[in-house]
Design an enzyme around this catalytic site. Sequence first.
Site, short mmCIF file in Angstrom:
data_model
loop_
_atom_site.label_atom_id
_atom_site.label_comp_id
_atom_site.label_asym_id
_atom_site.label_seq_id
_atom_site.Cartn_x
_atom_site.Cartn_y
_atom_site.Cartn_z
N GLY A 144 13.46 0.22 45.80
CA GLY A 144 12.34 -0.27 46.95
C GLY A 144 11.02 0.43 46.75
N ASP A 145 10.88 1.62 45.98
CA ASP A 145 9.45 2.06 45.78
C ASP A 145 8.96 1.18 44.68
OD1 ASP A 145 10.23 4.25 47.23
OD2 ASP A 145 10.74 5.38 45.19
N ASP A 202 13.52 6.01 37.33
CA ASP A 202 12.65 5.20 38.52
C ASP A 202 11.14 4.37 38.00
OD1 ASP A 202 14.44 6.57 39.65
OD2 ASP A 202 13.31 7.35 41.31
#
Length: 308
Positions: free
Chosen positions: A251-252, A288
């Site tokens: 989502g980031d 990430d």
Amino acid sequence: MVTLGEILIELNAVTSGPLRHVNYFEKHVAGSEANYCVAFIRLGNGCTYIGRVGRDEFGYNAIEWLRGKGVNVEHVKLDENPTGLFFIQRNYPVPLHSESIYYRKGSAGSKLSPEDVKEDVVRGADLVHSTGITLAISNSARDAVFKAFSLNERRSFDTNIRLKLWTPEEARSAIMKLLRDYPVKYLITDVDDSRILVGETDPDRASTLLKEYAEVIIMKQGPRGASLYHDGGRYFSPGYSVPVEDVTGAGDALGGTFLSLVTSGFSLEKALDYAIVSSTLNVMIRGDQENLPGLPEIETFLREMDKK
């Protein structure tokens, strides 16, 4: 863009299953706002980070990593408390699901406070961004976000509710107060968070209830894709089917890419289409930030998909 939040060290299980049986972990720099910052930079714009890390090897690692990615870390302070950690458990007990196990209570990042918010830096930003995670980690961090949002009307917010950090009632109270006091230009959320905030999981109905607080709403819907709501219109961008390694940070990746592209003048719809690609690439690896694409990689992906 200026971001406020907590930089974390992620220890991601190399193998799937319960952590009691995992013997090897990969170390990554993470944290939602840090992920946003790197995604924003990968698409050609600058980002300044405001936060704290420990005066320890993990803190030095985080600063050096983000500096290497192009993040302005001039306003990241060294704190005597330790840098926060979290572990990723994958595919257990739910397949294709990642669980975050936090070791961050009392961390350096949670000591973020209004005194860390440099007014000239925030006022001069094209966009100031934070998330519900920063509201959750401490009262002083929450006050820092409120201060930053009071200094700049060009605001972005990702609800990012983590129920391991606070209760649904606490999340709803704090996030809705922030949005009432300081409506945002871009609100990035998902159907799970909208259920907590406005009691609605249908993306269209949830966006109707949230539209008074945001000019543009992105409603993430996991592997299905995401919907965009703006000026009474709706646009849906579908997801892609790819091998999934770890969904943490997807989502980031979407949010940071979207914000950078609209800042660069892309249409909202095209920015979302490209942001979906960024999120897709993110879930294919552990970590990430390592797979966050630039514009050439996104366009290569789309060209190849068009051939299929």
